[in-house]
Write an enzyme that holds these catalytic residues in place. Structure first.
Site, PDB file in Angstrom:
ATOM      1  N   HIS A 195       0.847  -1.194   0.000  1.00  0.00           N
ATOM      2  CA  HIS A 195       0.000   0.000   0.000  1.00  0.00           C
ATOM      3  C   HIS A 195       0.885   1.248   0.000  1.00  0.00           C
ATOM      4  O   HIS A 195       1.981   1.229   0.564  1.00  0.00           O
ATOM      5  CB  HIS A 195      -0.917   0.019   1.225  1.00  0.00           C
ATOM      6  N   ARG A 234      20.613  -9.259  12.411  1.00  0.00           N
ATOM      7  CA  ARG A 234      22.017  -8.874  12.487  1.00  0.00           C
ATOM      8  C   ARG A 234      22.898 -10.110  12.274  1.00  0.00           C
ATOM      9  O   ARG A 234      22.468 -11.231  12.546  1.00  0.00           O
ATOM     10  CB  ARG A 234      22.331  -8.264  13.867  1.00  0.00           C
TER      11      ARG A 234
END
Length: 204
Positions: free
Chosen positions: A120, A199
């Protein structure tokens, strides 16, 4: 496991295999008409193949790949290419408005979300206009300003269950994404990453 539980488990396996044999071939034929599916690939009963553009060349599934999840491209574009000997787990969803290119021998566990677009627009007025178009007319053939960027997943990668891969990400060959990770940046080859956001944990 008790003898009764073993019998029930075996019975369910037999029923599922028979259903796949009797119904799966027809389902594979029906879904295969919506995409380019190699003859040796398997679309399981939970698979959903839906190119909203109607273009059967926008979704390509390579040899010996098993699909239990959902492969969807938007009405305004998108392409999904999956290599050989891959696996798309049940409940996993790959949504493309640009391109999702997946290499060979890639394992994507259950419940993963791989989206190369925002779905969107950020602007509220445009977002409502897009939503109304979907409800009233079906999926639009223009993007209403939503952003997209291709995703590339290298050979031999493993995406753990429940992981989310965002737009524009490249995952290097042989890398592993830990379960429930949110991947918004590129992952080097042969690297284990985890967390939200993900990470680097260590090299492999």
């Amino acid at each position: 496991m008790s003898p009764l539980r073993r019998l029930l488990a075996r019975g369910w396996f037999v029923v599922e295999r028979r259903a796949h044999g009797l119904l799966g071939d027809a389902r594979q034929w029906l879904l295969g008409g919506l995409a380019s599916i190699d003859d040796t690939a398997t679309l399981h009963l939970s698979a959903r193949i839906e190119p909203f553009s109607g273009d059967p060349t926008s979704i390509v599934v390579g040899a010996n790949t098993h699909v239990l999840g959902q492969l969807l491209t938007t009405a305004h574009g998108g392409r999904i290419v999956i290599g050989q000997w891959g696996y798309i787990g049940e409940g996993s969803r790959i949504w493309s408005a640009e391109a999702v290119v997946i290499g060979d021998r890639v394992l994507i566990s259950h419940g993963c979300e791989i989206h190369d677009w925002d779905a969107h627009p950020l602007d509220a007025v445009a977002r409502h206009a897009q939503y109304r178009h979907i409800v009233e007319h079906g999926h639009p053939t223009h993007d209403f300003g939503s952003r997209a960027a291709a995703i590339h997943i290298g050979d031999d990668a493993w995406i753990g269950f429940g992981a989310t891969i965002g737009k524009g990400v490249t995952i290097g060959k042989g890398s592993v994404i830990a379960a429930r990770s949110l991947v918004l940046e590129d992952v080097p080859p042969r690297t284990l990453v985890g967390g939200s956001p993900a990470r680097v944990i260590r090299s492999l």
